[in-house]
Design a protein around this motif. Structure first.
Motif, PDB file in Angstrom:
ATOM      1  N   GLY A  50       0.802  -1.215   0.000  1.00 31.81           N
ATOM      2  CA  GLY A  50       0.000   0.000   0.000  1.00 31.81           C
ATOM      3  C   GLY A  50       0.837   1.268   0.000  1.00 31.81           C
ATOM      4  N   GLU A  51       2.152   1.150   0.277  1.00 28.02           N
ATOM      5  CA  GLU A  51       2.998   2.334   0.241  1.00 28.02           C
ATOM      6  C   GLU A  51       3.223   2.782  -1.194  1.00 28.02           C
ATOM      7  N   ASN A  52       3.307   4.090  -1.392  1.00 29.41           N
ATOM      8  CA  ASN A  52       3.667   4.651  -2.695  1.00 29.41           C
ATOM      9  C   ASN A  52       5.160   4.926  -2.676  1.00 29.41           C
ATOM     10  N   VAL A  53       5.934   4.007  -3.238  1.00 33.12           N
ATOM     11  CA  VAL A  53       7.386   4.060  -3.151  1.00 33.12           C
ATOM     12  C   VAL A  53       7.994   3.998  -4.542  1.00 33.12           C
ATOM     13  N   LEU A  54       9.008   4.846  -4.787  1.00 39.17           N
ATOM     14  CA  LEU A  54       9.813   4.769  -5.993  1.00 39.17           C
ATOM     15  C   LEU A  54      11.257   4.541  -5.582  1.00 39.17           C
ATOM     16  N   VAL A 283      14.847  -1.091  -9.200  1.00 45.52           N
ATOM     17  CA  VAL A 283      14.823   0.361  -9.301  1.00 45.52           C
ATOM     18  C   VAL A 283      13.918   0.767 -10.456  1.00 45.52           C
ATOM     19  N   ASP A 284      13.478   2.019 -10.427  1.00 50.14           N
ATOM     20  CA  ASP A 284      12.478   2.491 -11.386  1.00 50.14           C
ATOM     21  C   ASP A 284      13.043   3.407 -12.459  1.00 50.14           C
ATOM     22  N   ARG A 285      14.359   3.638 -12.412  1.00 49.32           N
ATOM     23  CA  ARG A 285      14.985   4.448 -13.461  1.00 49.32           C
ATOM     24  C   ARG A 285      16.457   4.074 -13.511  1.00 49.32           C
ATOM     25  N   PRO A 543       7.039   3.170 -16.416  1.00 53.22           N
ATOM     26  CA  PRO A 543       5.845   3.987 -16.653  1.00 53.22           C
ATOM     27  C   PRO A 543       5.088   4.315 -15.377  1.00 53.22           C
ATOM     28  N   LYS A 544       5.430   3.646 -14.280  1.00 57.72           N
ATOM     29  CA  LYS A 544       4.736   3.963 -13.026  1.00 57.72           C
ATOM     30  C   LYS A 544       5.258   5.257 -12.390  1.00 57.72           C
ATOM     31  N   VAL A 545       6.387   5.797 -12.919  1.00 53.35           N
ATOM     32  CA  VAL A 545       6.901   7.075 -12.431  1.00 53.35           C
ATOM     33  C   VAL A 545       6.096   8.189 -13.103  1.00 53.35           C
ATOM     34  N   GLU A 546       5.225   8.806 -12.353  1.00 52.73           N
ATOM     35  CA  GLU A 546       4.324   9.820 -12.907  1.00 52.73           C
ATOM     36  C   GLU A 546       4.449  11.135 -12.150  1.00 52.73           C
ATOM     37  N   GLY A 547       4.144  12.236 -12.853  1.00 52.75           N
ATOM     38  CA  GLY A 547       4.046  13.539 -12.215  1.00 52.75           C
ATOM     39  C   GLY A 547       5.369  14.182 -11.845  1.00 52.75           C
ATOM     40  N   VAL A 548       6.480  13.642 -12.337  1.00 55.88           N
ATOM     41  CA  VAL A 548       7.790  14.226 -12.035  1.00 55.88           C
ATOM     42  C   VAL A 548       8.054  15.369 -13.016  1.00 55.88           C
ATOM     43  N   GLY A 565       2.153   5.374 -10.558  1.00 54.50           N
ATOM     44  CA  GLY A 565       1.064   4.928 -11.416  1.00 54.50           C
ATOM     45  C   GLY A 565       1.140   3.433 -11.644  1.00 54.50           C
ATOM     46  N   SER A 566       0.368   2.966 -12.554  1.00 49.88           N
ATOM     47  CA  SER A 566       0.381   1.546 -12.890  1.00 49.88           C
ATOM     48  C   SER A 566       1.520   1.265 -13.850  1.00 49.88           C
TER      49      SER A 566
END
Length: 568
Positions: A50-54, A283-285, A543-548, A565-566
């Motif tokens: 449930g955490e929003n983590v990048l 990692v996400d990037r 693609p889950k990295v949004e709003g940056v 995001g998803s």
């Protein structure tokens, strides 16, 4: 931002960071890379449902989290995430509400009065007040602090900043006063059209005087000796850390806007390690080096992010007599193939740089003959790769020096990409300029900053990211004895042109830009520097990295409005 180098600002290890300014190295790479893989996996495992983590990688350690002492992209990136000044950058680099709700400017443009919000607090619960800005700005120009950016950013802008920074006036004379707890009055030396955007920059962040003085020399050396007043709090960090976290600051005045619970960071200096972590979902990037671009250019998560940072060779005119010779410098600036650098070595969308002002950064103002045109287009290519012309300059220079050989040392970061770049430049210069021997010196990023500041180098791979949207942010780097000159360059005509843009021409934007165009030409007639490329970053990003928001100056990434995001 200096992106020191934003100027920095911005060396080649930047390919391995979440942005600009400055690069990494291989010193301790095995340990760093191993820790990164294990540590990032660990952070993912410990994230609760449930955490929003990048999860991100960073090209090196954070040199400083002290707003008065930070000079590099890494420092400003994390200061921007954890702190907030009068304003912060929103979409399209427009300042939006920060600690200031609004401001008024006097008719002569010299007095700015900021009304501060009364609901902003530090992470220890203390209110953020006008006194915090007064203390921080005075501290930044106090010569006892030893700040590079305080005098650089405030001199000629804030009233009496130059006199204070040189010890000719007490800090109390600086043109910043608190009118009660929530009104800040700033007096400028000259009208400054870009001052509002300047207040978003890290050097202008507030500081809690009581806390700073209680910490003494330990201030800003660990998470326990920091306070936050921005969207996130820095946790699990020390000055030698290879991993740390940004965690949502529940005390932030606009906390309800912040959607991320946490961002994790691991120092990763090898591009392949970052890609391996990305492919593993850890990692996400992951920034890509040139060899990895060819492999991943068709990947569905492949992106190219244009930047406004310029990389160039600094040529120190004080340590090596050969570099005091204009013809020698002119030869060096023309003797390496920049197209090969951007197409083969970088291979990431970067552009050849033939000037110091980047493309797509600033346009000529209304009223100019070339109104609306890009500055780079109007100024043109001022120094290009030309071996024949380089050798002509070289022969003249050698004759003037009375020698047929020159030895120079090329200083750069110790990351993989930096080493490849350094080896290429050394080979090109030695091959194309007969009698030149170039030796390489690769050091960790923080040591490179120190050597730059001490002017302990011959040639230096440097870079600069803008601090505000105006050509002055690049062209003031080369003023005589400027805080970021550090290479012994001096030309009174150049100084006069640039200084006039902040004094008698401060309110005449057409004339200011005419001066900028003329000054840039003088800079390259003098062969002061050798431009290399304008940076872009090729990377894999989930693609889950949004709003940056990607900023053209200041912290490269703005995460206040980021979300998860998803990934589908």
């Amino acid at each position: 931002m200096k992106l020191k180098n934003w100027a920095l600002l911005l060396a080649f290890g930047l390919l391995l960071s979440v942005l600009v300014a400055c690069g990494g190295g291989d010193g301790g790479t095995k340990e760093s890379s191993d820790n990164a893989e294990q540590g990032a996996t660990g952070t993912e495992d410990t994230a609760t449902e449930g955490e929003n983590v990048l999860n991100f990688v960073n090209g090196d350690q954070i040199p400083s989290m002290d707003p008065s002492l930070a000079t590099d992209e890494y420092g400003f990136q994390f200061l921007g995430a954890t702190m907030e000044g009068l304003y912060r950058l929103g979409e399209n680099a427009q300042p939006v509400e920060g600690i200031a709700k609004d401001h008024e400017v006097s008719e002569d443009g010299l007095t700015w009065t900021f009304t501060l919000r009364e609901d902003a607090v530090w992470s220890n619960g203390d209110p953020v007040t006008a006194h915090d800005f007064v203390y921080a700005w005075q501290r930044a120009v106090n010569p006892e602090t030893g700040s590079e950016y305080g005098p650089y950013m405030m001199s000629g802008v804030i009233k009496n900043a130059t006199a204070v920074s040189t010890g000719e006036a007490p800090v109390e004379d600086l043109g910043v006063k608190a009118d009660g707890d929530f009104t800040l009055v700033v007096e400028l030396e000259n009208p400054t059209a870009y001052f509002e955007s300047l207040t978003t920059f890290g050097t202008f962040l507030p500081l809690n005087q009581k806390f700073v003085e209680e910490q003494g020399n330990k201030f800003a050396t660990s998470s326990d000796t920091l306070l936050a007043n921005g969207p996130y709090v820095l946790e699990d960090w020390e000055s030698t850390s290879n991993s740390w976290n940004l965690v949502k600051n529940e005390e932030y005045w606009d906390a309800e806007t912040v959607q991320l619970d946490k961002m994790t960071y691991e120092v990763v200096k090898k591009p392949q390690t970052g890609v391996d972590l990305y492919e593993a979902g850890t990692v996400d990037r992951a920034p890509l080096s040139s060899d990895l671009v060819d492999q991943y250019a068709t990947h569905e998560d492949y992106t190219v992010e244009p930047q406004t940072s310029i990389f160039y060779l600094k040529m120190n005119q004080t340590r090596n007599e050969a570099l005091a010779n204009k013809n020698i410098r002119a030869a060096i600036s023309r003797a390496f193939n920049k197209e090969a650098i951007v197409n083969e070595i970088l291979n990431n969308g970067s552009l050849v740089a033939n000037g110091i002002i980047p493309a797509d950064f600033s346009r000529l103002p209304e009223g100019s003959p070339d109104a609306g045109k890009d500055f780079r287009e109007v100024s043109g290519d001022l120094v290009t790769y030309d071996v024949e012309k380089a050798q002509e300059y070289w022969e003249k220079g050698l004759e003037e020096l009375g020698t047929d050989t020159v030895e120079l040392e090329l200083l750069g970061d110790d990351g993989e990409s930096a080493k490849v770049m350094g080896e290429y430049l050394a080979n090109q210069l030695s091959t194309n300029l007969p009698g030149l021997k170039v030796t390489l010196k690769n050091v960790p990023f923080e040591q490179r900053l120190d050597l730059d500041t001490a002017m302990d180098y011959d040639l230096l791979i440097s870079g600069w990211g803008p601090d505000f949207l105006d050509p002055y942010t690049f062209l003031n780097l080369f003023l005589t004895d400027g805080e970021n000159n550090k290479m012994g360059y001096s030309n009174p005509e150049y100084d006069e042109l640039i200084n006039a843009t902040t004094t008698e021409l401060a309110t005449d934007n057409v004339a200011r830009y005419e001066n900028f165009l003329e000054a840039e030409k003088i800079l390259f007639e003098d062969a002061a520097i050798a431009p290399i490329y304008q940076k872009a970053v090729a990377q894999l990003q989930s693609p889950k990295v949004e709003g940056v928001i990607v900023n053209p100056f200041g912290p490269t990434y703005e995460y206040k409005w980021a979300s998860v995001g998803s990934a589908e």
